[in-house]
Design a protein around this motif. Sequence first.
Motif, PDB file in Angstrom:
ATOM      1  N   ALA A   1       0.835  -1.209   0.000  1.00 17.01           N
ATOM      2  CA  ALA A   1       0.000   0.000   0.000  1.00 17.01           C
ATOM      3  C   ALA A   1       0.870   1.261   0.000  1.00 17.01           C
ATOM      4  N   GLY A   2       1.935   1.252   0.774  1.00 17.50           N
ATOM      5  CA  GLY A   2       2.843   2.400   0.787  1.00 17.50           C
ATOM      6  C   GLY A   2       3.513   2.608  -0.555  1.00 17.50           C
ATOM      7  N   GLY A   3       3.929   1.532  -1.190  1.00 20.05           N
ATOM      8  CA  GLY A   3       4.540   1.630  -2.510  1.00 20.05           C
ATOM      9  C   GLY A   3       3.566   2.138  -3.555  1.00 20.05           C
ATOM     10  N   THR A   4       2.334   1.684  -3.464  1.00 17.15           N
ATOM     11  CA  THR A   4       1.311   2.142  -4.399  1.00 17.15           C
ATOM     12  C   THR A   4       1.037   3.633  -4.207  1.00 17.15           C
TER      13      THR A   4
ATOM     14  N   MET B   1       1.701   9.144  -6.117  1.00 21.11           N
ATOM     15  CA  MET B   1       2.147  10.526  -5.905  1.00 21.11           C
ATOM     16  C   MET B   1       3.184  10.922  -6.949  1.00 21.11           C
ATOM     17  N   GLY B   2       4.116  10.024  -7.244  1.00 24.59           N
ATOM     18  CA  GLY B   2       5.121  10.306  -8.264  1.00 24.59           C
ATOM     19  C   GLY B   2       4.509  10.510  -9.636  1.00 24.59           C
ATOM     20  N   ALA B   3       3.533   9.690  -9.979  1.00 30.22           N
ATOM     21  CA  ALA B   3       2.855   9.839 -11.271  1.00 30.22           C
ATOM     22  C   ALA B   3       2.079  11.146 -11.320  1.00 30.22           C
ATOM     23  N   TRP B   4       1.444  11.505 -10.219  1.00 23.07           N
ATOM     24  CA  TRP B   4       0.676  12.741 -10.161  1.00 23.07           C
ATOM     25  C   TRP B   4       1.579  13.957 -10.370  1.00 23.07           C
TER      26      TRP B   4
ATOM     27  N   GLY C   1       8.310   3.783  -5.543  1.00 26.25           N
ATOM     28  CA  GLY C   1       6.965   3.275  -5.295  1.00 26.25           C
ATOM     29  C   GLY C   1       6.690   1.979  -6.028  1.00 26.25           C
ATOM     30  N   ILE C   2       7.108   1.905  -7.280  1.00 30.80           N
ATOM     31  CA  ILE C   2       6.908   0.673  -8.050  1.00 30.80           C
ATOM     32  C   ILE C   2       7.728  -0.464  -7.450  1.00 30.80           C
ATOM     33  N   ALA C   3       8.962  -0.171  -7.043  1.00 29.82           N
ATOM     34  CA  ALA C   3       9.804  -1.209  -6.438  1.00 29.82           C
ATOM     35  C   ALA C   3       9.197  -1.716  -5.129  1.00 29.82           C
ATOM     36  N   LEU C   4       8.705  -0.812  -4.286  1.00 29.84           N
ATOM     37  CA  LEU C   4       8.088  -1.229  -3.030  1.00 29.84           C
ATOM     38  C   LEU C   4       6.788  -1.995  -3.254  1.00 29.84           C
TER      39      LEU C   4
ATOM     40  N   LEU D   1       6.047  -3.846  -5.853  1.00 31.00           N
ATOM     41  CA  LEU D   1       6.435  -5.175  -6.331  1.00 31.00           C
ATOM     42  C   LEU D   1       6.959  -6.034  -5.189  1.00 31.00           C
ATOM     43  N   LEU D   2       7.786  -5.443  -4.349  1.00 30.49           N
ATOM     44  CA  LEU D   2       8.324  -6.164  -3.193  1.00 30.49           C
ATOM     45  C   LEU D   2       7.210  -6.603  -2.247  1.00 30.49           C
ATOM     46  N   GLY D   3       6.254  -5.721  -1.989  1.00 28.40           N
ATOM     47  CA  GLY D   3       5.132  -6.065  -1.122  1.00 28.40           C
ATOM     48  C   GLY D   3       4.252  -7.148  -1.714  1.00 28.40           C
ATOM     49  N   PHE D   4       4.004  -7.076  -3.018  1.00 24.18           N
ATOM     50  CA  PHE D   4       3.184  -8.091  -3.675  1.00 24.18           C
ATOM     51  C   PHE D   4       3.848  -9.462  -3.608  1.00 24.18           C
ATOM     52  N   LEU D   5       5.151  -9.517  -3.932  1.00 24.24           N
ATOM     53  CA  LEU D   5       5.858 -10.796  -3.861  1.00 24.24           C
ATOM     54  C   LEU D   5       5.918 -11.312  -2.431  1.00 24.24           C
ATOM     55  N   GLY D   6       6.049 -10.406  -1.467  1.00 26.11           N
ATOM     56  CA  GLY D   6       6.038 -10.809  -0.057  1.00 26.11           C
ATOM     57  C   GLY D   6       4.704 -11.385   0.362  1.00 26.11           C
ATOM     58  N   CYS D   7       3.614 -10.786  -0.116  1.00 29.91           N
ATOM     59  CA  CYS D   7       2.274 -11.313   0.197  1.00 29.91           C
ATOM     60  C   CYS D   7       2.103 -12.707  -0.379  1.00 29.91           C
ATOM     61  N   CYS D   8       2.512 -12.878  -1.625  1.00 28.56           N
ATOM     62  CA  CYS D   8       2.409 -14.200  -2.256  1.00 28.56           C
ATOM     63  C   CYS D   8       3.278 -15.210  -1.519  1.00 28.56           C
ATOM     64  N   GLY D   9       4.471 -14.807  -1.146  1.00 23.71           N
ATOM     65  CA  GLY D   9       5.376 -15.704  -0.429  1.00 23.71           C
ATOM     66  C   GLY D   9       4.859 -16.074   0.952  1.00 23.71           C
ATOM     67  N   ALA D  10       4.241 -15.115   1.644  1.00 26.59           N
ATOM     68  CA  ALA D  10       3.716 -15.397   2.977  1.00 26.59           C
ATOM     69  C   ALA D  10       2.530 -16.345   2.914  1.00 26.59           C
ATOM     70  N   LEU D  11       1.645 -16.151   1.945  1.00 30.28           N
ATOM     71  CA  LEU D  11       0.474 -17.017   1.860  1.00 30.28           C
ATOM     72  C   LEU D  11       0.829 -18.435   1.407  1.00 30.28           C
ATOM     73  N   ARG D  12       1.812 -18.540   0.506  1.00 31.27           N
ATOM     74  CA  ARG D  12       2.187 -19.851  -0.020  1.00 31.27           C
ATOM     75  C   ARG D  12       3.319 -20.504   0.771  1.00 31.27           C
ATOM     76  N   ARG D  13       3.870 -19.761   1.746  1.00 25.55           N
ATOM     77  CA  ARG D  13       5.035 -20.207   2.511  1.00 25.55           C
ATOM     78  C   ARG D  13       6.193 -20.547   1.582  1.00 25.55           C
ATOM     79  N   SER D  14       6.418 -19.676   0.626  1.00 29.33           N
ATOM     80  CA  SER D  14       7.454 -19.864  -0.359  1.00 29.33           C
ATOM     81  C   SER D  14       8.715 -19.130   0.092  1.00 29.33           C
ATOM     82  N   ARG D  15       9.731 -19.891   0.423  1.00 26.38           N
ATOM     83  CA  ARG D  15      10.993 -19.306   0.887  1.00 26.38           C
ATOM     84  C   ARG D  15      11.661 -18.421  -0.155  1.00 26.38           C
ATOM     85  N   PRO D  16      11.738 -18.838  -1.438  1.00 29.92           N
ATOM     86  CA  PRO D  16      12.382 -17.960  -2.434  1.00 29.92           C
ATOM     87  C   PRO D  16      11.672 -16.607  -2.587  1.00 29.92           C
TER      88      PRO D  16
END
Length: 86
Positions: free
Chosen positions: A22-25, A30-33, A62-65, A67-82
């Motif tokens: 959410a912070g990255g988004t 804001m950057g796009a605006w 913002g885009i990097a954060l 992406l990082l948050g999205f991959l972290g959410c997917c990793g946390a739900l799937r318990r994916s270490r990579p």
Amino acid sequence: VPMGVLTCMKYLMFIFNVLVFAGGTCLAGMGAWVAVDPAGFQDIVAARAVLSAGAWLLLAVGIALALLGFLGCCGALRRSRPLLLL
């Protein structure tokens, strides 16, 4: 480790990563605006070059954060270490 502790950790990691996403988004928005409509920010920042560079920096971070948050959410739900290590 008891199963309840692992489940709690899983959801805490998910919530933290949702906040990062959410912070990255928000930063990317804001950057796009600022990049699209810099007229409203001309009074705050005197130099146009600084405003333009700041807008693109906000957008990139913002885009990097997000992406990082999205991959972290997917990793946390799937318990994916990579995904969590990424």
